[in-house]
Structure formats: C-alpha cells, structure tokens
Design a protein around this motif. Structure first.
Motif, PDB file in Angstrom:
ATOM      1  N   ASP A  13       0.801  -1.219   0.000  1.00 18.42           N
ATOM      2  CA  ASP A  13       0.000   0.000   0.000  1.00 18.42           C
ATOM      3  C   ASP A  13       0.837   1.274   0.000  1.00 18.42           C
ATOM      4  O   ASP A  13       1.976   1.300   0.470  1.00 18.42           O
ATOM      5  CB  ASP A  13      -0.896   0.032   1.241  1.00 18.42           C
ATOM      6  N   ASP A  15       1.354   4.788   1.736  1.00 22.57           N
ATOM      7  CA  ASP A  15       1.130   5.303   3.080  1.00 22.57           C
ATOM      8  C   ASP A  15       0.025   6.363   3.043  1.00 22.57           C
ATOM      9  O   ASP A  15      -0.004   7.200   2.141  1.00 22.57           O
ATOM     10  CB  ASP A  15       2.427   5.905   3.617  1.00 22.57           C
ATOM     11  N   PRO A  16      -0.903   6.333   4.009  1.00 25.13           N
ATOM     12  CA  PRO A  16      -1.999   7.317   4.009  1.00 25.13           C
ATOM     13  C   PRO A  16      -1.522   8.765   3.962  1.00 25.13           C
ATOM     14  O   PRO A  16      -2.130   9.602   3.281  1.00 25.13           O
ATOM     15  CB  PRO A  16      -2.733   7.019   5.320  1.00 25.13           C
ATOM     16  N   GLN A  39      -8.720   0.032  -1.146  1.00 28.30           N
ATOM     17  CA  GLN A  39      -8.007  -0.341   0.073  1.00 28.30           C
ATOM     18  C   GLN A  39      -8.286  -1.818   0.335  1.00 28.30           C
ATOM     19  O   GLN A  39      -9.222  -2.171   1.037  1.00 28.30           O
ATOM     20  CB  GLN A  39      -8.459   0.541   1.246  1.00 28.30           C
ATOM     21  N   ASP A  77      -7.058   7.004   6.680  1.00 26.11           N
ATOM     22  CA  ASP A  77      -6.496   6.543   7.946  1.00 26.11           C
ATOM     23  C   ASP A  77      -5.990   5.116   7.807  1.00 26.11           C
ATOM     24  O   ASP A  77      -5.617   4.472   8.787  1.00 26.11           O
ATOM     25  CB  ASP A  77      -7.539   6.629   9.065  1.00 26.11           C
ATOM     26  N   ASP A  78      -5.983   4.609   6.580  1.00 23.83           N
ATOM     27  CA  ASP A  78      -5.530   3.249   6.299  1.00 23.83           C
ATOM     28  C   ASP A  78      -4.752   3.274   4.990  1.00 23.83           C
ATOM     29  O   ASP A  78      -4.900   4.200   4.183  1.00 23.83           O
ATOM     30  CB  ASP A  78      -6.738   2.321   6.192  1.00 23.83           C
TER      31      ASP A  78
END
Length: 201
Positions: A13, A15-16, A39, A77-78
């Motif tokens: 992923d 990073d937020p 996500q 936030d994820d």
C-alpha cells in the motif's frame, strides 16, 4: 490476489500520509480531478461525484454495492492499494506523464484505458513484479515467460518477460517495446501466438 477465493495474498500500500499529499498536489494542478481509493477489498470515491453523474456512469468498475461515497480524505487513515484519479474526458495525451511529474517517486502512475482514468500505486508495484513474485518458487525463469499486453500498465511486464507480445491495437509505446506484435485482440492475436508456441498433439 486469488479471485476464486476472494483472498488477498499480499498488499503493498501507499502510506496514508503520502496519499493525502498526492491528493492535495494533484488537485492543485487539476482542480477538476475526482479521486477514489482501493483499500484491499474496500472502495471509496469522493462525495463530489454526486455532482458529476456523468463520471459515475462512465466508471463501471466503481458501481459496487458497498462503494463508500465520502469525503476522500476521511478514509485516509488506512493504507491505499490504489489511488484513482478521474479527469475530464478526453484527457490530452501526456496527462499521465504530467501527473507522474507531480507525484515523482512517491507512486507509479499508470492507466489501463485512456489518460482520463489514472491509477496510482506503490512505486514497486508493477505487473512484472507481481508475476515474478508468483513464479519465485516455481523454477520458471523470466526468459521462459511469454507476456501479452495492450496498455501502458503492461509495459513493465512486456519488458521483463522473455517474449513480450503486444496486440496490433495496443498503445504505441507498448508496440515499440514489445519483442513481437501480433494481430489485434479482435482477430485472436493472443491465440495465434499461443498456437504457434505450444506443441500440437
């Protein structure tokens, strides 16, 4: 991902905090941009889409029963598997390169349709890296792999494989990079190559 099992094997992923920066910077340069995120198996699109029904109509892949329509920054936030940037259609040639220039090394910008629908992912995530990961325990080397493609997001895979094949109606950059150009997908170009390479019984 194993689609049959609806199972994620691995996630790489963004990073937020990085995604928040990217949204701000791309929005500054392209005020009409519409953002969405993947996500894992969760999907969200910015609430501004409510004012742009024509965009929702075009984005078949976002017509999901559990699609969240929210302020896009509220879901950061994820980790973000993929940041989607939807621009007014048609986007001029070079739009993807312009967004990549803004993004720099923080994400990889690709597109599988036209340049009005861009996909931003972790810079290490490519089709080539994914196939290589899948083959790591198989004993199959890159020179033994045949890969087919038609759009810019196939470029890394075409260059990595022992034989990279573009279909005739592929993006020009892909045709230039391929080892071979076959007939179009409408004319069974992939099947023609497979039939030529596989031994007959």
């Amino acid at each position: 991902m194993r689609p049959a099992r609806h199972e994620l094997v691995a996630r790489h992923d963004l990073d937020p905090a990085v995604v928040a920066e990217l949204v701000d910077e791309v929005e500054d340069a392209f005020p009409d941009a519409l953002f969405g995120v993947e996500q894992g198996f969760r999907f969200a699109v910015d609430e501004s889409i409510r004012d742009r029904p024509e965009d929702l109509e075009r984005m078949d892949s976002w017509k999901l029963a559990d699609l969240r329509v929210v302020p896009i920054r509220s879901v950061l936030d994820d980790g973000v598997t993929k940041l989607i940037v939807r621009l007014p259609h048609p986007a001029p040639p070079g739009t993807a390169a312009a967004v990549q220039a803004i993004v720099g090394g923080r994400a990889l910008v690709t597109h599988s349709t036209n340049e009005s629908f861009l996909e931003l992912s972790h810079p290490t995530v490519t089709k080539a890296a994914t196939v290589e990961r899948l083959l790591v325990d198989s004993g199959i080397a890159p020179h033994e792999v045949v890969a087919f493609g038609d759009m810019p997001n196939d470029l890394a895979l075409i260059q990595w494989a022992g034989l990279g094949v573009a279909v005739a109606n592929a993006d020009p950059r892909l045709r230039d990079a391929a080892d071979e150009v076959t007939a179009s997908n409408d004319d069974d170009g992939v099947a023609q190559v497979i039939e030529r390479l596989l031994p007959t019984r």
